[in-house]
Design a protein around this motif. Structure first.
Motif, mmCIF file in Angstrom:
data_model
loop_
_atom_site.group_PDB
_atom_site.id
_atom_site.type_symbol
_atom_site.label_atom_id
_atom_site.label_comp_id
_atom_site.label_asym_id
_atom_site.label_seq_id
_atom_site.Cartn_x
_atom_site.Cartn_y
_atom_site.Cartn_z
ATOM 1 N N ASN A 146 24.438 40.485 35.334
ATOM 2 C CA ASN A 146 25.067 40.376 36.861
ATOM 3 C C ASN A 146 26.638 40.665 36.753
ATOM 4 O OD1 ASN A 146 22.655 39.669 37.625
ATOM 5 N ND2 ASN A 146 22.813 37.512 37.141
ATOM 6 N N ILE A 147 27.214 41.644 36.096
ATOM 7 C CA ILE A 147 28.404 41.813 36.116
ATOM 8 C C ILE A 147 28.815 43.064 37.168
ATOM 9 C CG2 ILE A 147 30.564 42.548 34.626
ATOM 10 C CD1 ILE A 147 29.100 41.032 32.477
ATOM 11 N N PRO A 148 29.559 43.004 37.991
ATOM 12 C CA PRO A 148 29.978 43.885 38.770
ATOM 13 C C PRO A 148 30.434 45.136 38.338
ATOM 14 C CG PRO A 148 31.527 42.283 39.461
ATOM 15 C CD PRO A 148 30.434 41.749 38.278
ATOM 16 N N GLN A 149 30.503 46.250 38.925
ATOM 17 C CA GLN A 149 31.112 47.588 38.201
ATOM 18 C C GLN A 149 32.759 47.192 38.109
ATOM 19 O OE1 GLN A 149 29.467 50.774 38.436
ATOM 20 N NE2 GLN A 149 31.363 52.218 37.765
ATOM 21 N N LEU A 150 33.361 47.586 37.070
ATOM 22 C CA LEU A 150 34.841 47.515 37.126
ATOM 23 C C LEU A 150 35.320 48.848 38.003
ATOM 24 C CD1 LEU A 150 37.604 46.693 35.795
ATOM 25 C CD2 LEU A 150 36.995 48.386 34.366
ATOM 26 N N ALA A 151 36.352 48.378 39.091
ATOM 27 C CA ALA A 151 36.903 49.125 40.142
ATOM 28 C C ALA A 151 37.675 50.287 39.369
ATOM 29 C CB ALA A 151 37.467 48.333 41.015
ATOM 30 N N GLU A 152 37.642 51.330 39.873
ATOM 31 C CA GLU A 152 38.504 52.408 39.158
ATOM 32 C C GLU A 152 40.049 52.293 39.032
ATOM 33 O OE1 GLU A 152 39.063 57.188 39.330
ATOM 34 O OE2 GLU A 152 37.650 56.455 40.532
ATOM 35 N N ASP A 153 40.388 51.362 40.396
ATOM 36 C CA ASP A 153 41.840 51.152 40.399
ATOM 37 C C ASP A 153 41.985 49.889 39.650
ATOM 38 O OD1 ASP A 153 40.575 49.323 42.085
ATOM 39 O OD2 ASP A 153 41.899 49.845 43.962
ATOM 40 N N GLY A 154 41.093 49.206 39.206
ATOM 41 C CA GLY A 154 41.317 47.876 38.357
ATOM 42 C C GLY A 154 41.482 46.699 39.239
ATOM 43 N N THR A 155 41.219 46.828 40.432
ATOM 44 C CA THR A 155 41.307 45.536 41.412
ATOM 45 C C THR A 155 40.576 44.154 40.773
ATOM 46 O OG1 THR A 155 39.879 46.467 42.854
ATOM 47 C CG2 THR A 155 42.166 46.828 43.520
ATOM 48 N N ASN A 156 39.589 44.470 40.119
ATOM 49 C CA ASN A 156 38.613 43.368 39.677
ATOM 50 C C ASN A 156 38.850 43.189 38.155
ATOM 51 O OD1 ASN A 156 37.193 45.503 39.000
ATOM 52 N ND2 ASN A 156 35.134 44.815 39.492
ATOM 53 N N TRP A 157 39.878 43.545 37.818
ATOM 54 C CA TRP A 157 40.206 43.519 36.340
ATOM 55 C C TRP A 157 40.160 42.188 35.640
ATOM 56 C CZ3 TRP A 157 39.312 45.156 31.975
ATOM 57 C CH2 TRP A 157 39.846 45.061 30.648
ATOM 58 N N ILE A 158 40.619 41.332 36.368
ATOM 59 C CA ILE A 158 40.684 39.839 35.697
ATOM 60 C C ILE A 158 39.482 39.210 35.798
ATOM 61 C CG2 ILE A 158 41.909 37.711 36.497
ATOM 62 C CD1 ILE A 158 44.193 39.246 37.905
ATOM 63 N N THR A 159 38.648 39.373 37.033
ATOM 64 C CA THR A 159 37.434 38.768 36.769
ATOM 65 C C THR A 159 36.327 39.504 35.819
ATOM 66 O OG1 THR A 159 36.710 39.586 38.640
ATOM 67 C CG2 THR A 159 37.629 37.515 39.058
ATOM 68 N N TYR A 160 36.467 40.870 35.905
ATOM 69 C CA TYR A 160 35.549 41.554 35.086
ATOM 70 C C TYR A 160 35.926 41.116 33.653
ATOM 71 C CZ TYR A 160 33.727 45.694 32.848
ATOM 72 O OH TYR A 160 32.858 46.496 31.871
ATOM 73 N N LYS A 161 37.141 41.052 33.150
ATOM 74 C CA LYS A 161 37.517 40.601 31.791
ATOM 75 C C LYS A 161 36.741 39.228 31.474
ATOM 76 C CE LYS A 161 41.761 39.792 29.113
ATOM 77 N NZ LYS A 161 43.141 39.787 29.290
ATOM 78 N N GLU A 162 36.901 38.260 32.187
ATOM 79 C CA GLU A 162 36.446 37.086 31.846
ATOM 80 C C GLU A 162 35.010 37.090 31.538
ATOM 81 O OE1 GLU A 162 38.246 34.365 30.833
ATOM 82 O OE2 GLU A 162 39.805 35.698 30.947
ATOM 83 N N ARG A 163 34.360 37.815 32.552
ATOM 84 C CA ARG A 163 32.757 37.972 32.218
ATOM 85 C C ARG A 163 32.235 38.695 31.136
ATOM 86 N NH1 ARG A 163 33.022 38.961 38.350
ATOM 87 N NH2 ARG A 163 32.519 37.005 39.344
ATOM 88 N N ILE A 164 32.954 39.622 30.765
ATOM 89 C CA ILE A 164 32.577 40.423 29.456
ATOM 90 C C ILE A 164 32.771 40.073 28.034
ATOM 91 C CG2 ILE A 164 34.592 42.103 29.384
ATOM 92 C CD1 ILE A 164 30.920 43.295 29.951
ATOM 93 N N ARG A 165 33.586 39.023 27.651
ATOM 94 C CA ARG A 165 33.787 38.637 26.607
ATOM 95 C C ARG A 165 32.943 38.121 25.561
ATOM 96 N NH1 ARG A 165 39.828 35.753 26.721
ATOM 97 N NH2 ARG A 165 40.686 37.348 28.161
ATOM 98 N N ALA A 166 32.867 38.365 24.625
ATOM 99 C CA ALA A 166 32.029 37.808 23.260
ATOM 100 C C ALA A 166 32.869 37.503 22.134
ATOM 101 C CB ALA A 166 30.833 38.855 22.982
ATOM 102 N N ILE A 167 32.667 36.412 21.381
ATOM 103 C CA ILE A 167 33.301 36.141 20.108
ATOM 104 C C ILE A 167 32.298 35.755 19.130
ATOM 105 C CG2 ILE A 167 34.781 33.982 19.260
ATOM 106 C CD1 ILE A 167 35.309 33.510 22.154
ATOM 107 N N LYS A 168 32.751 36.723 17.862
ATOM 108 C CA LYS A 168 31.892 36.697 16.704
ATOM 109 C C LYS A 168 32.087 35.331 16.006
ATOM 110 C CE LYS A 168 31.289 39.466 12.289
ATOM 111 N NZ LYS A 168 31.747 40.576 11.765
ATOM 112 N N PRO A 169 31.059 34.995 15.466
ATOM 113 C CA PRO A 169 30.980 33.876 14.581
ATOM 114 C C PRO A 169 31.709 33.952 13.474
ATOM 115 C CG PRO A 169 28.705 34.172 15.147
ATOM 116 C CD PRO A 169 29.548 35.324 15.673
ATOM 117 N N LYS A 170 32.549 33.100 12.511
ATOM 118 C CA LYS A 170 33.268 33.294 11.666
ATOM 119 C C LYS A 170 32.526 32.804 10.372
ATOM 120 C CE LYS A 170 37.349 31.699 9.145
ATOM 121 N NZ LYS A 170 38.433 30.501 9.146
ATOM 122 N N PRO A 171 32.129 33.842 9.404
ATOM 123 C CA PRO A 171 31.276 33.659 8.350
ATOM 124 C C PRO A 171 31.934 32.482 7.235
ATOM 125 C CG PRO A 171 32.273 35.792 8.352
ATOM 126 C CD PRO A 171 32.538 35.203 9.354
#
Length: 123
Positions: free
Chosen positions: A14-39
């Protein structure tokens, strides 16, 4: 192995497309993050795994962490696909050579972070 993607009901999709001009970059960035567990660390003296505090993890803790790491790699593939499906074609062509979603993400961030201040002012 089943390679079908999960239903589009998943919030990951449910993540919107990243606008070519980057106008939605801030919200896009927050929705796409993933963190790897530390072994756990490996102690070469004792030949056993150990936690950050130096204690030995239980078998259950090892299995739980292994499961989280496996889930991360599965989600990493989904994140890569999600990024590719929500960016512009020119951006896709410039990052498609990268193999890991983290590296792809770093490159997308590098391209769009410079635009952030201008976008915030516009918003």
């Amino acid at each position: 192995m089943d390679t079908a993607l999960p239903s589009t009901n998943y919030s990951l999709f449910n993540i919107p497309q990243l606008a070519e001009d980057g106008t939605n970059w801030i919200t896009y960035k927050e929705r796409i993050r993933a963190i790897k567990p530390k072994p756990f660390k490996f102690n070469f003296t004792t030949k056993k795994q150990e936690k950050d505090d130096g204690t030995e993890p239980t078998q259950t803790e090892i299995e739980d962490l292994d499961k989280k790491i496996d889930e991360f790699y599965q989600k990493d593939s989904l994140v890569k696909q999600q990024i590719f499906s929500t960016i512009t074609d020119w951006l896709l062509l410039s990052i498609q050579k990268l193999q890991v979603s983290f590296l792809i993400w770093v490159e997308v961030c590098a391209i769009h972070e410079g635009k952030t201040e201008l976008v915030q002012i516009d918003l």
